[in-house]
Structures are given as structure tokens and as C-alpha cells.
Design an enzyme around this catalytic site. Structure first.
Site, PDB file in Angstrom:
ATOM      1  N   GLU A 198     -39.426 -21.829  49.144  1.00  0.00           N
ATOM      2  CA  GLU A 198     -39.524 -20.634  48.317  1.00  0.00           C
ATOM      3  C   GLU A 198     -38.687 -20.775  47.052  1.00  0.00           C
ATOM      4  O   GLU A 198     -39.023 -20.249  45.994  1.00  0.00           O
ATOM      5  CB  GLU A 198     -39.107 -19.355  49.055  1.00  0.00           C
ATOM      6  CG  GLU A 198     -39.191 -18.175  48.080  1.00  0.00           C
ATOM      7  CD  GLU A 198     -39.015 -16.782  48.662  1.00  0.00           C
ATOM      8  OE1 GLU A 198     -38.780 -16.666  49.869  1.00  0.00           O
ATOM      9  OE2 GLU A 198     -39.122 -15.825  47.891  1.00  0.00           O
ATOM     10  N   LYS A 240     -32.378 -15.646  38.623  1.00  0.00           N
ATOM     11  CA  LYS A 240     -32.684 -14.377  39.283  1.00  0.00           C
ATOM     12  C   LYS A 240     -31.902 -13.229  38.652  1.00  0.00           C
ATOM     13  O   LYS A 240     -32.438 -12.144  38.412  1.00  0.00           O
ATOM     14  CB  LYS A 240     -32.341 -14.494  40.777  1.00  0.00           C
ATOM     15  CG  LYS A 240     -32.368 -13.189  41.553  1.00  0.00           C
ATOM     16  CD  LYS A 240     -33.748 -12.866  42.070  1.00  0.00           C
ATOM     17  CE  LYS A 240     -33.828 -11.483  42.691  1.00  0.00           C
ATOM     18  NZ  LYS A 240     -33.728 -11.465  44.137  1.00  0.00           N
ATOM     19  N   GLU A 250     -37.902  -3.121  39.266  1.00  0.00           N
ATOM     20  CA  GLU A 250     -39.192  -3.787  39.379  1.00  0.00           C
ATOM     21  C   GLU A 250     -40.323  -2.970  38.774  1.00  0.00           C
ATOM     22  O   GLU A 250     -41.432  -2.938  39.297  1.00  0.00           O
ATOM     23  CB  GLU A 250     -39.504  -4.090  40.851  1.00  0.00           C
ATOM     24  CG  GLU A 250     -40.447  -5.255  41.018  1.00  0.00           C
ATOM     25  CD  GLU A 250     -40.653  -5.643  42.480  1.00  0.00           C
ATOM     26  OE1 GLU A 250     -40.998  -4.784  43.284  1.00  0.00           O
ATOM     27  OE2 GLU A 250     -40.458  -6.824  42.800  1.00  0.00           O
ATOM     28  N   ARG A 254     -39.422  -7.689  36.378  1.00  0.00           N
ATOM     29  CA  ARG A 254     -38.966  -8.213  37.658  1.00  0.00           C
ATOM     30  C   ARG A 254     -40.119  -8.626  38.568  1.00  0.00           C
ATOM     31  O   ARG A 254     -39.948  -9.433  39.486  1.00  0.00           O
ATOM     32  CB  ARG A 254     -38.079  -7.178  38.374  1.00  0.00           C
ATOM     33  CG  ARG A 254     -37.491  -7.699  39.684  1.00  0.00           C
ATOM     34  CD  ARG A 254     -36.393  -6.812  40.238  1.00  0.00           C
ATOM     35  NE  ARG A 254     -35.957  -7.283  41.546  1.00  0.00           N
ATOM     36  CZ  ARG A 254     -34.914  -6.820  42.211  1.00  0.00           C
ATOM     37  NH1 ARG A 254     -34.185  -5.866  41.671  1.00  0.00           N
ATOM     38  NH2 ARG A 254     -34.579  -7.295  43.380  1.00  0.00           N
ATOM     39  N   ASN A 258     -42.360 -12.042  42.073  1.00  0.00           N
ATOM     40  CA  ASN A 258     -43.297 -11.951  43.184  1.00  0.00           C
ATOM     41  C   ASN A 258     -44.359 -13.047  43.158  1.00  0.00           C
ATOM     42  O   ASN A 258     -45.306 -13.002  43.946  1.00  0.00           O
ATOM     43  CB  ASN A 258     -43.967 -10.572  43.195  1.00  0.00           C
ATOM     44  CG  ASN A 258     -42.992  -9.489  43.603  1.00  0.00           C
ATOM     45  OD1 ASN A 258     -42.137  -9.713  44.454  1.00  0.00           O
ATOM     46  ND2 ASN A 258     -43.098  -8.328  42.982  1.00  0.00           N
ATOM     47  N   HIS A 277     -40.853 -16.943  56.275  1.00  0.00           N
ATOM     48  CA  HIS A 277     -41.081 -16.309  54.976  1.00  0.00           C
ATOM     49  C   HIS A 277     -41.178 -17.330  53.845  1.00  0.00           C
ATOM     50  O   HIS A 277     -42.106 -17.296  53.036  1.00  0.00           O
ATOM     51  CB  HIS A 277     -39.963 -15.300  54.686  1.00  0.00           C
ATOM     52  CG  HIS A 277     -40.060 -14.677  53.328  1.00  0.00           C
ATOM     53  ND1 HIS A 277     -41.049 -13.778  53.003  1.00  0.00           N
ATOM     54  CD2 HIS A 277     -39.320 -14.834  52.202  1.00  0.00           C
ATOM     55  CE1 HIS A 277     -40.903 -13.402  51.743  1.00  0.00           C
ATOM     56  NE2 HIS A 277     -39.865 -14.027  51.231  1.00  0.00           N
TER      57      HIS A 277
END
Lengths: 381, 381
Positions: A198, A240, A250, A254, A258, A277
Site C-alpha cells: 500500500e 501524507k 477530505e 485529500r 484514496n 488491507h
């Protein structure tokens, strides 16, 4: 897992990144050995003397009990609370139990929460802190890659519900985040690989240089080599923090974080959370990159370049063949919280290091295209 | 319950009060007939087209279904959700059910919540909105005195748990608050009396003039006389808004609004919530005023002057003799969320219209004194 000054022969990279939030700025502290200095860091960054230390039973065995002892020796009144490790614990029920345990321990508004663990813990304990007596401070002490570079920075907290992941929660900025890369060495290799997979996202969506650094140091990172890890974490958290500082809630920018998550979350839910995840998001990135290429929005070859970094990590994470029901994936996509007017939204890349943004940061995709790219995940990479 | 222009012969008092919150300023709109204009007000103050209209089954029968129909006629996509009326519904379970129902209806981040009801509804639906997909807008439409002057202004949301009231929740500022005094006429007299009894608090703790206006118009208010009610509500909300604007998170000055609440909440919990919230707080004010007098912090005669306003309201609310276990009261006091270091804190008056503040807005009290003043509530007033 402890520092090895002989091997590195110099002090490790580390540092501090300040994240702007509506409620004020909070520091993310990155450095080897910080876990051992936690009581000093708490004293510096949060005005509480009573603490609920929340961790899962696995991290508890490796670190939690020792951390609790050390904090008690430093004069803190510590209520030590654990829950069973795993995504299945990230529920309203666990949240209720933890909250009741804190109430039973008589913790008042002058108390705080220390969340020690991976993303499940930082999200769950963060939501406990967000809602306990309408909000008490939380210090996030992430122990997995994912939690370090993502879950614990930005104030997102929450739990999973029947309809999907993270659908109930709150924004609750931490008082501080403490990142000690040494703890990563205690993670199973599958965890580390999934988290790193990720981690590719920050570079892929936002920073080509970071992506290329990742390509170069993937092996050292998978090995948890401490200096490479600390340097990588610091850069990833910086990316980040810049995004979150620009758009905490968001509502706009932001959303770029995703990338890979719309399909990723649906895959994860459809697998009954058997898929980790990080692995799910990595697969989601491949599928969403492919969708973008087919629409002509994403530069050709982007998916393959992503795959060349991600596939070895997925293999190390034990993900060989994807066995999820496309029908279930479709159902979970409909319940995605990024949906508007009932239609899921997707972040698409323009190229490595840059998202494709038109009128909005996210796009709709034709159902058939989504079905297609999801089905292709089951085939050879 | 509709307006009676013949009787009043003039337009009713009404107006708008702006409340400052961290997330921006929101309006509290007060005026007769606003409920019928709700769709216009929503269009003006919140950018959503899909709504969950949350109400209890009692308010639902009186107002809810009609409001839902009117909103639908105005083009809103309305998911109409009810729960059983009463404090017993203000639980994590109701919150879970409402959240799941919204998810099942496919409401996304572009949806909002309209909370139509008394304090239970504004707190519960507010907490649903605070945590649904990490927060969607809520418009508060309070239908009881208490909810109008207190619960719906200031962004406090939450539910009750085993250990006591409102111990789990969040601060979530509404997008707007719509107060239509005409709806009060549909309340049972006991409800109205109980709500008014707590309403005494704003004057008692913060504004002598408001307290004296209350003394003069108590009968008209108990009768739900519309113009007197609108004028009183407007002034009471103004007082609340000033306090909340100065200290949204209750870290300091906002605590003065808890006058009567430390003992009040414990009485309410110890009665198994048989005692209405407003009545319990009114009794708490009497007990805390007496404690203040005994300590020499509160001007002599304050308790009796409070009692002369509060007792007739308590009688109308059907509270005759207080039958709660002092042991249980003590136990719930220990779990109060205003406690520090395990000791409950109390707001004390200096005199009518002014709190006694020393180093802090709240005080500790000796256990014996609390036992004494609580026991005296059971005796003749």
C-alpha cells in the site's frame, strides 16, 4: 529488533513532521528507539497523567506490557486494555467494550488514550478517544507500515460495519504520533509486505521521486533494514502530511489518497477480510490504473510499472490468486462511502506521481469496465 | 398549535442568532411557523439533496410524517427513520440501528441528517450525523423547550451508557438550528413543565434579568403562550450561544452551563431515568444552590428564590416526592464525566445570575455535604 550502531556506524535518519489540523498542529515524530522514550514524549506533547493504553493481544505480547510498565515507572496511571488482534475486532462492539472498560476504570476528561498497534488499533482506539466523554486526546503509536504512513496521520478514526469498512467514525486529530521503525522487525513478513504494497500509493499518486526511491529500496524495506526504513517512512509521512494539511476533512484534494481504495475496500470486504488491507489496496491500484489506461486518462505502461513493484510484495504477502466473487465486489462498491448519488467514485492517475483531475479529484467509471479490471486481477498479473 | 394572528394581533417575536464554532458560524432561527418552511430553510443553509429525517415515533405521529411529505414535495430525497420515544432509546444500539438504516438506504457523503424531536433525538441523531461516514451535516429541529434552548445549540451529541448519561458522544456543530415555538403546544404539560424547570438555569447561572423575566412569565410559558414563548426562547438561546461561542469544547467557561447537572444527572440515572432530565436538573440546581450556601460561596436566600420558581414547575411535571437511593446517587456521581482525578466537580452560584468562580469554573464538594443536600430533596421543599 534493537538498534545496531555497529552495523550502521552512524546515527539513524529520523525527524519531526508537523501536520496542520483544524484543532491545531500536531507532531509526527520518527526515529529509532522512540518507543523506549515514550514517557518523555508523552510528557512533552499531551497534558494527561491518566492513560488508557490500547493495543491488540499480539502487539501486547511483543510491546504492550513492557510499554505499560515503563509508563507506570515514569509515574503515569495506566489502564492497560487489549482486544483480539485482527480486522474482525474493528467493530462497534469492540469500541463499546473499550469505552465501558475506560468508564469502569473511572477515567475522566483529564485522561488520554495511547493507541499502540497497527491500523486496526489506531482506527479503533482513535474512535474510542474521539467519542469518550465527547473526546479525549489520543497519542498514536503505530507499529505497522500502514499505520505509520497512513492510518495514524490525518485524524481519521473509525470502525467497520456490515455494509463495509470505516463507514462509521470521526475525524479526531492526534495530540502526537510516535513512529519507531525498529518495531517493524517484529512483524511477520506477510504483514510487512502487505503494508509496503500500500505504501507504493504515496509515490504513485503524488511524488514520482518517492516512487522511484521505493523501486530502488524495496528489498531493504521488505527486510526491515532500519535506516532505509526510517528514511522511507519520513519521506512518505511528509507526503501524507502535506495532503492532510491542505484538506483535513477530505472535501477535496485529500481524496487523492484514496487511489486504489475504491476497488481495494470492495475486494477486502468481498474476501470477508481474508485479504489484508494493504494487499487489497495494492490490487485496487493495479485495477484502477488499468481502468485509467483503458479510458485514455492514464499514461500507457503505468499499470505495468506499478505491477513490477507491487507483484513481488504481493507474493511475499502470500497473495497468489485472487478468489473473490465479482458479484460481491460490485455490491460493496455500491456501498462505498466515497459514492455520490449512489455511484462509487475512483481516483485515477495521469502518470506515476500525478493524479488525473478534471472538475473533481475523483471520477465515475462504467460498471462493465470495473467488472473487467476486477476480473483481470484473478488472472496472471 | 398553529399561529393565531387574531389573538396576538401582531407579528410574533422571532429572529436569528449566530453561534460561532470551530467549523464555522451556524444560525439558530427562531420563529412561529418555521417548521412549515423547513424545505426553504434547508435549501438556504445546507447543501444536500438526500436527507435522513430522524425522529421518535411520538413526534413522528405529530409532525414527522407531515414534515417528510413536505420535504419530498419540495424535491428532497427523504429517508424517514424513527425510533421508540424515550430516554431508553438514547443508546449505542439505537445509534447502530439508525446508522445501518442510512447505509442500507445508500446515503453517501452528499447526504445530511435532519433531527426532529426533543433532546433524546437531537443528541442521538446528532451523534449519528457526527459519525456517519466520519461526519455528515445535521440540521437540528428541536421540538421541546430543553432541546430548543440547550441540547440543539452548541454541538454536543451523544448517547447514554451503563455508567451514565452522555458519556459517549462527539462535538458536531449543526449546519443550522430551526426553532418553531408553535410545536411546544403539542407537548404533554409534564414535558413542558420539566423543560421549563431546566430553562431556569440560563438566568440563574448567567443573567439575572433573564431569571426575572422568567419569574414574571412562568405561567404564560407553562401555558405555551406563543409570543411569550418565542421571546423567552430567543433570549435564552442568546445566552447559551454567547457561552458556547466563547468556549465550544467546554474546556473552561462553558462548564457554567452545567449548573445543577452534576447532581441532576446522578439523580436521573439513579431513578432509572424515571425522572425527566429537566426535573432532575431543577432538583440538582436546588441541591447545588444549597451546598453553595452552606459553604458560604452562594448568597443566602438563593436556593429559596430558585425554589419559588422551580417548585410549581416540578409540581406541574408530576414530581412530588423524590424516591431515589442516595447510595445509587453517590455511585453515579463518581462516574460523572466532569470528574477530575475521580472526584466529581460542581458549578456553584455566587448569586442569581452569576456563578462562583475561583481558580476554576467548578468546585469539589465534601461527600457528606453532597449526601446531605441530596437527602434533603426527598423532604418537604
Amino acid at each position: 529488533m534493537s538498534a545496531d550502531p555497529v552495523r550502521t556506524g552512524r546515527s539513524s535518519p529520523g525527524g519531526r513532521i508537523d501536520v496542520s489540523a483544524a484543532a491545531g498542529t500536531y507532531p509526527v515524530l520518527v526515529g529509532r528507539g522512540l518507543l523506549e522514550r515514550l514517557s518523555d514524549l508523552l510528557a512533552e506533547h499531551v497534558e494527561v497523567h491518566r492513560l488508557a493504553l490500547v493495543t491488540d493481544d499480539r502487539v501486547g505480547r511483543f510491546h504492550g506490557e513492557r510499554v505499560a510498565d515503563r509508563l507506570r515507572s515514569a509515574g503515569y496511571d495506566v489502564t492497560y486494555l487489549t482486544f483480539p488482534a485482527g480486522e474482525a475486532s474493528k467493530t462497534r462492539k469492540s469500541w463499546s467494550i473499550l469505552t465501558d472498560e475506560m468508564l469502569d476504570a473511572g477515567l475522566g476528561r483529564d485522561a488520554g488514550v495511547v493507541a499502540l498497534g497497527g491500523g486496526v488499533t489506531t482506527d479503533l482506539a482513535g474512535f474510542v478517544a474521539a467519542t469518550y466523554l465527547r473526546g479525549v486526546p489520543v497519542v498514536q503509536v503505530p507499529t505497522s507500515h500502514l499505520a505509520m504512513i497512513d492510518a495514524s496521520v490525518g485524524g481519521k478514526t473509525g470502525v467497520d460495519v456490515r455494509a463495509g469498512k470505516n463507514l462509521v467514525g470521526a475525524f479526531h486529530a492526534p495530540a502526537a504520533v510516535v513512529v519507531d521503525p525498529d518495531v517493524l522487525a517484529t512483524l511477520p513478513i506477510e504483514e510487512r509486505a502487505s503494508g509496503l504494497a500500500e505504501g507504493v500509493k504515496h509515490g504513485a499518486a503524488l511524488d514520482r521521486g518517492h516512487f522511484e526511491a521505493f523501486e530502488r529500496s524495496a528489498a531493504a524495506l521488505l527486510d526491515a533494514e532500519p535506516d532505509a526504513t526510517a528514511a522511507y517512512l519520513l519521506d512518505s509521512i511528509r507526503i501524507k502530511a502535506e495532503v492532510v494539511g491542505a484538506d483535513e476533512r477530505e472535501s477535496g484534494y485529500r481524496q487523492v489518497l484514496n487511489f486504489g481504495h475504491t476497488i481495494g475496500h470492495a475486494l477486502e470486504a468481498a474476501s470477508g477480510y481474508a485479504l489484508r488491507h494493504g494487499s487489497a489496496v495494492a490490487l485496487g491500484m493495479l485495477a484502477e490504473a488499468e481502468a485509467g489506461e483503458r479510458l485514455g486518462l492514464t499514461e500507457r505502461g503505468t499499470r505495468d510499472r506499478l505491477a513490477s513493484v507491487v507483484q513481488p510484495l504481493l507474493e511475499a504477502a502470500g497473495v497468489t490468486l485472487l478468489d473473490v466473487d465479482p458479484e460481491a465486489v460490485r455490491r460493496f462498491l455500491g456501498a462505498d462511502k466515497k459514492a455520490r448519488g449512489g455511484r462509487p467514485r475512483y481516483v485515477l492517475l495521469r502518470r506515476i506521481g500525478e493524479v488525473a483531475a478534471g472538475e473533481a479529484w475523483t471520477h465515475e467509471l462504467p460498471d462493465e469496465l470495473v467488472d473487467d479490471v476486477v476480473e483481470r486481477l484473478a488472472g496472471p498479473g
